[in-house]
Design an enzyme around this catalytic site. Structure first.
Site, PDB file in Angstrom:
ATOM      1  N   GLY A  46      92.926 111.615  48.040  1.00 21.29           N
ATOM      2  CA  GLY A  46      91.515 111.230  47.993  1.00 21.29           C
ATOM      3  C   GLY A  46      90.941 111.635  46.662  1.00 21.29           C
ATOM      4  O   GLY A  46      91.503 112.495  45.968  1.00 21.29           O
ATOM      5  N   GLN A  51      84.041 113.959  40.886  1.00 22.49           N
ATOM      6  CA  GLN A  51      85.156 114.767  40.373  1.00 22.49           C
ATOM      7  C   GLN A  51      85.587 114.299  38.977  1.00 22.49           C
ATOM      8  O   GLN A  51      86.294 115.032  38.278  1.00 22.49           O
ATOM      9  CB  GLN A  51      86.356 114.699  41.318  1.00 22.49           C
ATOM     10  CG  GLN A  51      86.118 115.394  42.666  1.00 22.49           C
ATOM     11  CD  GLN A  51      87.307 115.329  43.562  1.00 22.49           C
ATOM     12  OE1 GLN A  51      87.483 114.373  44.301  1.00 22.49           O
ATOM     13  NE2 GLN A  51      88.165 116.324  43.523  1.00 22.49           N
ATOM     14  N   HIS A 137      86.007 115.244  53.557  1.00 25.37           N
ATOM     15  CA  HIS A 137      86.139 116.052  52.340  1.00 25.37           C
ATOM     16  C   HIS A 137      85.544 115.306  51.141  1.00 25.37           C
ATOM     17  O   HIS A 137      84.837 115.882  50.318  1.00 25.37           O
ATOM     18  CB  HIS A 137      87.629 116.365  52.101  1.00 25.37           C
ATOM     19  CG  HIS A 137      87.918 117.125  50.842  1.00 25.37           C
ATOM     20  ND1 HIS A 137      88.343 118.431  50.831  1.00 25.37           N
ATOM     21  CD2 HIS A 137      87.848 116.763  49.535  1.00 25.37           C
ATOM     22  CE1 HIS A 137      88.501 118.831  49.570  1.00 25.37           C
ATOM     23  NE2 HIS A 137      88.220 117.836  48.778  1.00 25.37           N
ATOM     24  N   HIS A 141      81.990 115.751  48.704  1.00 25.65           N
ATOM     25  CA  HIS A 141      81.917 115.736  47.231  1.00 25.65           C
ATOM     26  C   HIS A 141      80.698 114.951  46.752  1.00 25.65           C
ATOM     27  O   HIS A 141      80.075 115.315  45.764  1.00 25.65           O
ATOM     28  CB  HIS A 141      83.172 115.107  46.614  1.00 25.65           C
ATOM     29  CG  HIS A 141      84.319 116.060  46.379  1.00 25.65           C
ATOM     30  ND1 HIS A 141      84.224 117.185  45.594  1.00 25.65           N
ATOM     31  CD2 HIS A 141      85.596 116.042  46.828  1.00 25.65           C
ATOM     32  CE1 HIS A 141      85.385 117.825  45.570  1.00 25.65           C
ATOM     33  NE2 HIS A 141      86.232 117.156  46.314  1.00 25.65           N
TER      34      HIS A 141
HETATM   35  O1  K2U Z   1      89.044 115.428  46.922  1.00 25.24           O
HETATM   36  C1  K2U Z   1      90.088 115.915  46.509  1.00 25.24           C
HETATM   37  O2  K2U Z   1      90.092 116.920  45.784  1.00 25.24           O
HETATM   38  C2  K2U Z   1      91.411 115.343  46.953  1.00 25.24           C
HETATM   39  C3  K2U Z   1      91.841 116.148  48.150  1.00 25.24           C
HETATM   40  C4  K2U Z   1      91.647 115.340  49.380  1.00 25.24           C
HETATM   41  C5  K2U Z   1      91.956 116.141  50.610  1.00 25.24           C
HETATM   42  C6  K2U Z   1      91.689 117.505  50.701  1.00 25.24           C
HETATM   43  C7  K2U Z   1      91.982 118.178  51.880  1.00 25.24           C
HETATM   44  C8  K2U Z   1      92.508 117.512  52.962  1.00 25.24           C
HETATM   45  C9  K2U Z   1      92.758 116.158  52.854  1.00 25.24           C
HETATM   46  C10 K2U Z   1      92.474 115.484  51.678  1.00 25.24           C
HETATM   47  C11 K2U Z   1      93.248 116.673  47.990  1.00 25.24           C
HETATM   48  O3  K2U Z   1      93.384 117.532  46.911  1.00 25.24           O
HETATM   49  S1  K2U Z   1      94.480 115.518  47.767  1.00 25.24           S
HETATM   50  C12 K2U Z   1      95.853 116.635  47.842  1.00 25.24           C
HETATM   51  C13 K2U Z   1      96.357 116.714  49.246  1.00 25.24           C
HETATM   52  C14 K2U Z   1      97.510 116.045  49.495  1.00 25.24           C
HETATM   53  C15 K2U Z   1      97.987 116.027  50.786  1.00 25.24           C
HETATM   54  C16 K2U Z   1      97.323 116.678  51.817  1.00 25.24           C
HETATM   55  C17 K2U Z   1      96.156 117.353  51.543  1.00 25.24           C
HETATM   56  C18 K2U Z   1      95.659 117.390  50.245  1.00 25.24           C
HETATM   57 ZN    ZN Z   2      88.178 117.818  46.717  1.00 28.95          ZN
END
Ligand code: K2U
Ligand code: ZN
Length: 175
Positions: A46, A51, A137, A141
């Site tokens: 995501g 960001q 999430h 943001h």
């Molecule tokens: O918004 C962001 O920073 C991307 C996030 C999205 C996310 C966070 C927590 C739980 C689900 C999605 C992540 O950094 S993307 C990295 C990631 C990959 C697999 C599972 C969880 C997070």
């Molecule tokens: Zn995030």
């Protein structure tokens, strides 16, 4: 398409409320492509426009994690949660703006979201599982909220100090 740099916490733009999108034009489509390319490059599942320092209410996600499954990129513009379940899920969340830090966050397990798609059409969909966690999430943001805001103050402070140290090292070219 361009891979853009992702802001690292603490940064005032990550705490600000993003502005609703009014213009659905080629520039918006190009931004969506850049956001998806940046997300896949990170890699992440995501990414929200703030960001990248772009204060628009727009997010992208693709929570398909199986290696050779078909990607399912989604672009949500001006998204709102219109229903959320009583039932909750706890997920060990991370954030591309808070690298290498993870903590458990509890959120509604199922959410119904309404948004405008890149062609300007209103859409509604119900999300569960990792998609539900991710879309909440990302919408956080857009409202200047980070997953660390759900943690106890001491834990949040610890993570913030680590990020301030990381940013100092990046500035010195040591990271
Ligand atoms: O918004 C962001 O920073 C991307 C996030 C999205 C996310 C966070 C927590 C739980 C689900 C999605 C992540 O950094 S993307 C990295 C990631 C990959 C697999 C599972 C969880 C997070
Ligand atoms: Zn995030």
């Amino acid at each position: 398409m361009t891979v853009r740099s992702i802001l690292i916490h603490p940064d005032p733009r990550l705490k600000a409320t993003a502005t609703p999108v009014a213009e659905f034009n080629g520039d918006l489509a190009a931004l969506a492509d850049d956001m998806l390319e940046t997300m896949y490059d990170a890699p992440g599942i995501g990414l929200a426009a703030p960001q990248l320092g772009i204060m628009k209410r727009m997010l992208v996600m693709d929570c398909v994690k199986e290696e050779n499954a078909t990607p399912e990129p989604m672009v949500l513009i001006n998204p709102t949660v219109i229903e959320s379940s009583e039932e909750t899920n706890v997920y060990d969340e991370g954030c591309l703006s808070i690298p290498d830090q993870y903590a458990e966050v509890e959120r509604p397990a199922i959410v119904k979201v309404e948004w405008t798609d890149i062609s300007g059409k209103k859409v509604q969909e119900e999300f569960d599982g990792l998609w539900a966690t991710c879309v909440q999430h990302e919408i956080d943001h857009l409202n200047g909220k980070l997953f660390i805001d759900y943690l106890k103050p001491l834990k949040r402070q610890m993570i913030t100090r680590k990020m301030q140290k990381l940013k100092r090292e990046i500035a010195r070219g040591n990271a």
